[in-house]
Motif scaffolding. Sequence first.
Motif: not given
Length: 265
Positions: A1-29
């Motif tokens: 069974m895999a180890d539980p995903i930590s809050d730190g892992q979630v943050v590490a994945v989401l921070r680049p995701f959120v940064r990439a969402c900005a130009p996508m939102i601008d394009a849609l806007r």
Amino acid sequence: MADPISDGQVVAVLRPFVRACAPMIDALREADPFGLRGRARKAGGADEFGDDGFKEKVLGALTSVKVPGTAAWAAMDIDQRAGWWVNRVGRLTSVLTSIPGLGGALADRLPVQDTLGAASQGLLLCAIAGEYGVTDVGSRVRLIASVLFDRDITPALAAGKPADESAEDSAAARLTEELTESERAHGKVTVKAVAGTLWRLGRSLWGITEELEKRPRGRFYHRALGMVPVVGAAGDYLGERWGLKRAWKRAHEWLMANSHWASLS
């Protein structure tokens, strides 16, 4: 069974995701599907259109259509603008997310549906946050983690480390390469570029695949219909629309509960 995903892992994945969402939102806007903004700018000279009557019709249309950059948009309150993202842009992202449903149960065994669905919901949550004045990466990371994964990330952890910002920017640039190329080649962002970028955003979440199953999803009958080949896309679409509305409700509650610090962002 895999180890539980930590809050730190979630943050590490989401921070680049959120940064990439900005130009996508601008394009849609900035998208002007009816050409109203461009035509209104040209309407500055009546001779270009032949008569003042046509100019007035264009400007009248610009005033009444509720899209970013119009007078009608400026008159909308925050909740109405958030609703626009959910109901107008959300329809497009739900269609793109539901396409794997053409494969029925086989597609449902793969993480494609959840990755695209989570990417769509995360993208629109960032857009909604922007309407509320929440623009910093850390705050948006906390919002997504709470609404989609039921995690209460601390502000300090969500803020990330200054030393990681360069790597995050590089990752975000890779995720939005198709948007950049589309603007360079066509002078605008195409639907193909939006779909490709949404797919890349979804793939960036594979590091926390187990968390994606927690996101707001459709009811049991949406999922049952989604198991049927071909028509499964319709079930998945309806399920994604229902899940997105649930996500918006959770986001509104979270934003109101955290307004004491969100207003300072």
